[in-house]
Design a protein around this motif. Sequence first.
Motif, PDB file in Angstrom:
ATOM      1  N   PHE A  32      17.318 -30.227   2.260  1.00  0.00           N
ATOM      2  CA  PHE A  32      16.306 -31.179   3.134  1.00  0.00           C
ATOM      3  C   PHE A  32      15.082 -31.402   2.264  1.00  0.00           C
ATOM      4  N   LEU A  33      14.421 -31.820   1.903  1.00  0.00           N
ATOM      5  CA  LEU A  33      13.478 -31.676   0.864  1.00  0.00           C
ATOM      6  C   LEU A  33      12.330 -32.965   1.470  1.00  0.00           C
ATOM      7  N   GLY A  34      10.556 -32.065   1.068  1.00  0.00           N
ATOM      8  CA  GLY A  34       9.535 -33.300   1.609  1.00  0.00           C
ATOM      9  C   GLY A  34       8.253 -32.376   1.580  1.00  0.00           C
ATOM     10  N   PRO A  35       7.528 -32.894   1.489  1.00  0.00           N
ATOM     11  CA  PRO A  35       6.071 -32.498   1.403  1.00  0.00           C
ATOM     12  C   PRO A  35       5.841 -31.707   2.822  1.00  0.00           C
ATOM     13  N   ASN A  36       4.560 -30.925   2.376  1.00  0.00           N
ATOM     14  CA  ASN A  36       4.370 -30.036   3.735  1.00  0.00           C
ATOM     15  C   ASN A  36       3.765 -31.359   4.713  1.00  0.00           C
ATOM     16  N   GLY A  37       4.498 -31.099   5.802  1.00  0.00           N
ATOM     17  CA  GLY A  37       4.051 -31.661   6.515  1.00  0.00           C
ATOM     18  C   GLY A  37       5.406 -33.237   6.659  1.00  0.00           C
ATOM     19  N   ALA A  38       6.388 -33.102   6.042  1.00  0.00           N
ATOM     20  CA  ALA A  38       7.267 -34.307   6.308  1.00  0.00           C
ATOM     21  C   ALA A  38       7.878 -34.186   7.429  1.00  0.00           C
ATOM     22  N   GLY A  39       7.911 -33.094   8.044  1.00  0.00           N
ATOM     23  CA  GLY A  39       9.121 -33.577   9.054  1.00  0.00           C
ATOM     24  C   GLY A  39       9.895 -32.127   8.961  1.00  0.00           C
ATOM     25  N   LYS A  40       9.711 -31.647   7.957  1.00  0.00           N
ATOM     26  CA  LYS A  40      11.957 -30.819   7.729  1.00  0.00           C
ATOM     27  C   LYS A  40      11.256 -29.820   8.201  1.00  0.00           C
ATOM     28  N   SER A  41      10.295 -28.905   8.976  1.00  0.00           N
ATOM     29  CA  SER A  41      10.789 -28.379  10.172  1.00  0.00           C
ATOM     30  C   SER A  41      11.354 -27.928  11.025  1.00  0.00           C
ATOM     31  N   THR A  42      10.181 -28.974  11.323  1.00  0.00           N
ATOM     32  CA  THR A  42      10.733 -29.668  13.112  1.00  0.00           C
ATOM     33  C   THR A  42      12.056 -30.161  13.110  1.00  0.00           C
ATOM     34  N   THR A  43      12.359 -31.261  11.597  1.00  0.00           N
ATOM     35  CA  THR A  43      13.703 -31.670  12.554  1.00  0.00           C
ATOM     36  C   THR A  43      14.825 -30.232  12.848  1.00  0.00           C
ATOM     37  N   MET A  44      14.369 -29.497  11.550  1.00  0.00           N
ATOM     38  CA  MET A  44      15.606 -28.266  12.350  1.00  0.00           C
ATOM     39  C   MET A  44      15.350 -27.403  13.134  1.00  0.00           C
ATOM     40  N   LYS A  45      14.294 -26.975  13.960  1.00  0.00           N
ATOM     41  CA  LYS A  45      13.803 -26.803  15.317  1.00  0.00           C
ATOM     42  C   LYS A  45      14.834 -27.664  16.153  1.00  0.00           C
ATOM     43  N   ALA A 205       9.409 -37.693   3.926  1.00  0.00           N
ATOM     44  CA  ALA A 205       7.802 -37.660   4.171  1.00  0.00           C
ATOM     45  C   ALA A 205       7.821 -38.779   5.169  1.00  0.00           C
ATOM     46  N   ARG A 206       6.913 -38.053   6.019  1.00  0.00           N
ATOM     47  CA  ARG A 206       6.007 -38.626   7.433  1.00  0.00           C
ATOM     48  C   ARG A 206       7.428 -38.641   8.369  1.00  0.00           C
ATOM     49  N   GLY A 207       8.314 -38.062   8.069  1.00  0.00           N
ATOM     50  CA  GLY A 207       9.465 -38.014   9.192  1.00  0.00           C
ATOM     51  C   GLY A 207      10.689 -38.941   8.845  1.00  0.00           C
ATOM     52  N   ARG A 208      10.492 -39.615   7.447  1.00  0.00           N
ATOM     53  CA  ARG A 208      11.265 -40.934   7.241  1.00  0.00           C
ATOM     54  C   ARG A 208      12.368 -39.952   6.163  1.00  0.00           C
ATOM     55  N   ILE A 209      13.856 -40.443   6.237  1.00  0.00           N
ATOM     56  CA  ILE A 209      14.618 -40.221   5.200  1.00  0.00           C
ATOM     57  C   ILE A 209      14.748 -41.675   3.935  1.00  0.00           C
ATOM     58  N   LEU A 210      13.556 -40.883   2.749  1.00  0.00           N
ATOM     59  CA  LEU A 210      13.660 -41.459   1.849  1.00  0.00           C
ATOM     60  C   LEU A 210      14.503 -41.986   0.803  1.00  0.00           C
ATOM     61  N   ALA A 211      15.704 -40.542   0.607  1.00  0.00           N
ATOM     62  CA  ALA A 211      16.395 -40.815  -0.667  1.00  0.00           C
ATOM     63  C   ALA A 211      17.878 -40.087   0.593  1.00  0.00           C
ATOM     64  N   ASP A 212      19.249 -39.990   0.139  1.00  0.00           N
ATOM     65  CA  ASP A 212      19.937 -39.118   0.495  1.00  0.00           C
ATOM     66  C   ASP A 212      21.332 -39.642  -0.364  1.00  0.00           C
ATOM     67  N   ASP A 213      21.094 -38.577  -1.596  1.00  0.00           N
ATOM     68  CA  ASP A 213      22.304 -38.786  -2.606  1.00  0.00           C
ATOM     69  C   ASP A 213      22.415 -37.004  -3.112  1.00  0.00           C
TER      70      ASP A 213
END
Length: 314
Positions: A32-45, A205-213
Amino acid sequence: MIETERLTKRYGNLLAVDQLSFTVGQGEVLGFLGPNGAGKSTTMKMLAGFLSPTSGTARICGFDVEKDPVQAKRQIGYLPEGAPAYGEMTPRKFLEFIADIRDLRGQEKRRRLDQVIDTLHLEPVMEQPVDNLSKGYKRRVGLAQAIIHDPRVLILDEPTDGLDPNQKHEVRSLIRDMAADKIIIISTHILEEVHAVCHRAIIIARGRILADDTPEALEARSERHNAVTLRFAEAAPDDAVTALRALDGVASVGSGDDHSVTILPAGGGSLLPAVGRLALERGWQVAELQVEQGQLDTVFRQITTADAGEEART
């Protein structure tokens, strides 16, 4: 399987996670990749049941994390960001406490404790207060509590944060060894970790999936995918750059300071056969020939900065 459908989290006017939908199956390690504040940790929580979604659903092995939270959490081992623990406890007391919560008893409890202590090399610090441990040891204690009950699902937020290179190697090996019969999601900003352990990567980024591969397919988006670098035994021949630019499928040719020439393909096509034939025909003295697979960090920047630009325009 982990399944999310239009998973969303708002904090007032802030949209932290924006309708994420994806699945992860057994035997799969998802990065699960993304810049800081992308929503990664929120999604995992939200997946771990630590946060309630504003809308949408998440299911862990068929159990809805909102409607059947206890059964969903029984399936999960969760390493939160920062690996929080009770600082006044020793690792032994903390892990025994977690084992009790996870309903481990008797010989099974002792076996699992011994196994995670040995696997994560915790024996030297088992009687020290957690607050006195280094960041690396705290991270390993956090990982130990996540795997002590041998869960079907692992949700790991920055699992190698604070570890030295040897410790990172050990943790990555552990994840690979566990991957066959588990479902694993890893949040990371270390792109080499994606190569080391992940079968698939999602960039958000910004809480949205931009790529999945797959990591390989994402690398293929790089302008340097299938780039060919020739390093000549001596200075590059005067006609080398001109001759290479004339080949079909070449986007650009650049010279380096070490008698090298790099040829970038148009559209990621393979240039190696044509470059090799040209070198033989011209009799060039080639010291080294290298083909690149692409650069994941470049693709990551391309995807996330393009999204930032689009956001600014709208």
